[in-house]
Design a protein around this motif. Structure first.
Motif, short mmCIF file in Angstrom:
data_model
loop_
_atom_site.label_atom_id
_atom_site.label_comp_id
_atom_site.label_asym_id
_atom_site.label_seq_id
_atom_site.Cartn_x
_atom_site.Cartn_y
_atom_site.Cartn_z
N ASP A 167 0.87 -1.17 0.02
CA ASP A 167 -0.11 -0.11 -0.06
C ASP A 167 0.80 1.18 0.17
N ILE A 168 2.01 1.09 0.57
CA ILE A 168 2.87 2.30 0.73
C ILE A 168 4.39 1.89 0.20
N TYR A 169 4.88 2.67 -0.64
CA TYR A 169 6.54 2.16 -0.88
C TYR A 169 7.38 3.47 -0.40
N VAL A 170 8.47 3.13 0.21
CA VAL A 170 9.17 3.97 0.69
C VAL A 170 10.66 3.78 0.13
N PHE A 171 11.07 4.90 -0.39
CA PHE A 171 12.33 5.01 -1.30
C PHE A 171 13.07 6.02 -0.53
N SER A 172 13.77 5.71 0.59
CA SER A 172 14.60 6.88 1.54
C SER A 172 16.07 6.86 1.45
N ASP A 173 16.57 8.00 0.72
CA ASP A 173 18.06 8.11 0.65
C ASP A 173 18.46 6.90 -0.32
N LEU A 174 17.99 7.19 -1.59
CA LEU A 174 18.56 6.03 -2.58
C LEU A 174 19.35 6.56 -3.93
N LEU A 175 19.14 8.02 -3.81
CA LEU A 175 19.41 8.77 -5.05
C LEU A 175 20.91 9.11 -4.84
N TYR A 176 21.80 8.10 -4.70
CA TYR A 176 23.36 8.34 -4.83
C TYR A 176 23.94 8.83 -6.07
N THR A 177 23.41 8.11 -7.21
CA THR A 177 23.96 8.30 -8.43
C THR A 177 23.00 8.63 -9.43
N ASP A 178 23.25 9.09 -10.71
CA ASP A 178 22.22 9.22 -11.65
C ASP A 178 21.57 7.93 -12.18
N ASP A 179 22.49 7.03 -12.31
CA ASP A 179 21.82 5.56 -12.69
C ASP A 179 20.73 5.11 -11.50
N LEU A 180 21.23 5.28 -10.16
CA LEU A 180 20.15 4.91 -9.21
C LEU A 180 18.74 5.79 -9.26
N ALA A 181 19.09 7.20 -9.48
CA ALA A 181 17.94 7.91 -9.46
C ALA A 181 17.11 7.54 -10.53
N THR A 182 17.56 7.20 -11.76
CA THR A 182 16.88 6.75 -12.99
C THR A 182 15.81 5.64 -12.70
N LEU A 183 16.76 4.55 -12.11
CA LEU A 183 15.85 3.47 -11.80
C LEU A 183 14.87 3.50 -10.52
N VAL A 184 15.01 4.45 -9.67
CA VAL A 184 14.02 4.56 -8.74
C VAL A 184 12.67 5.25 -9.36
N ALA A 185 12.94 6.35 -10.16
CA ALA A 185 11.77 6.89 -11.04
C ALA A 185 10.99 5.78 -11.83
N ARG A 186 11.89 4.94 -12.44
CA ARG A 186 11.32 3.86 -13.27
C ARG A 186 10.43 2.97 -12.60
N ARG A 187 10.82 2.46 -11.17
CA ARG A 187 10.56 1.61 -10.41
C ARG A 187 8.87 2.45 -9.94
N ILE A 188 9.06 3.53 -9.52
CA ILE A 188 7.75 4.06 -8.95
C ILE A 188 6.69 4.16 -10.30
N GLU A 189 7.38 4.45 -11.60
CA GLU A 189 6.42 4.29 -12.69
C GLU A 189 5.56 3.10 -12.53
N SER A 190 6.52 1.84 -12.56
CA SER A 190 5.93 0.70 -12.70
C SER A 190 5.06 0.56 -11.64
N VAL A 191 5.17 0.69 -10.44
CA VAL A 191 4.03 0.68 -9.35
C VAL A 191 2.74 1.26 -9.42
N LEU A 192 2.97 2.56 -10.07
CA LEU A 192 1.82 3.47 -10.51
C LEU A 192 0.78 2.96 -11.24
N VAL A 193 1.62 2.26 -12.64
CA VAL A 193 1.00 1.69 -13.72
C VAL A 193 0.10 0.35 -12.95
N GLN A 194 0.99 -0.38 -12.31
CA GLN A 194 0.30 -1.70 -11.99
C GLN A 194 -0.68 -1.55 -10.86
N SER A 195 -0.68 -0.44 -10.41
CA SER A 195 -1.90 -0.01 -9.36
C SER A 195 -2.96 0.98 -9.74
#
Length: 235
Positions: free
Chosen positions: A183-211
């Motif tokens: 019901d709640i996804y927490v992404f805290s302190d993960l944006l260490y690099t540009d690659d990780l930042a991109t992955l987090v955004a894409r994961r959030i997109e996937s969650v929202l699309v599936q939900s």
């Protein structure tokens, strides 16, 4: 207060990781890194104190990872951004419970030291899935949960057990594996690099699309790293 004598079970069957064979050695490494227990008092109307483990001297752990070509040992200390997200997490759990969601499930993506995992239970979550790419963090998070288990039972849920929390190895870049339902996804302190930042955004997109059609929250915090701009642009 330096952590010294808290008994920890050696079996860690809930942690699924390519490195699990070295789990007992990892516990010893954590001990030698001089683990300290920090305290965070949950804001009113809560009054419980959450204790979470941090590595006071993490150089040995870092060298251990480098020697084995493991991912860098991120997640062995807690940052202010993890603390700042606590009121938001509490608010979303309260909102869902007040609107008919009696059993709130939280997914702590990049669980680190486990502060937010334990706090989610203290705020009333029924189940938490704690994910991390760093096997050391999974061990820290499990220790933190066990340390706070008795207090959370007294404060929020007398029936809480180790079966209600799941510590799992997870690779954000492996899109053949989806994030677990929550019901709640927490992404805290993960944006260490540009690659990780991109992955987090894409994961959030996937969650929202599936939900689509259901109420799901994605909470993100970061201490103003430059990669936050990459995350916002990707999102």
């Amino acid at each position: 207060r330096v952590f010294r004598h808290l008994p920890i079970k050696r079996e860690v069957s809930t942690i699924s990781s390519p490195f699990i064979i070295e789990s007992e050695l990892i516990e010893c490494m954590i001990d030698r890194s001089k683990v300290v227990w920090m305290e965070k008092k949950l804001s009113p109307p809560s009054s419980m104190k959450i204790e979470f483990a941090e590595a006071q001297e993490g150089d040995e752990i870092m060298n251990y990872c480098i020697e084995r070509n493991w991912p860098e040992a991120f997640g062995i200390v807690s940052w202010e951004s993890s603390l700042s997200i606590l009121p938001l997490l509490q608010g979303k759990i309260d909102y869902l419970k007040q609107n008919g969601r009696s059993e709130v499930v939280v997914c702590d993506v990049g669980c680190g030291t486990g502060l937010l995992t334990s706090a989610a239970f203290a705020f009333g979550a029924k189940e938490v899935v704690s994910l991390d790419y760093n096997v050391f963090s999974l061990h820290f998070a499990r220790r933190t949960f066990l340390r706070n288990l008795a207090s959370i039972r007294s404060f929020a849920n007398p029936f809480l057990s180790e079966r209600d929390v799941h510590f799992k190895y997870f690779d954000l870049s492996d899109f053949s594996i989806s994030l677990p339902h929550a019901d709640i996804y927490v992404f805290s302190d993960l944006l260490y690099t540009d690659d990780l930042a991109t992955l987090v955004a894409r994961r959030i997109e996937s969650v929202l699309v599936q939900s689509v059609g259901s109420k799901v929250f994605c909470l993100v915090s970061d201490p103003k790293r430059k990669s936050a701009k990459v995350f916002m642009n990707e999102l």
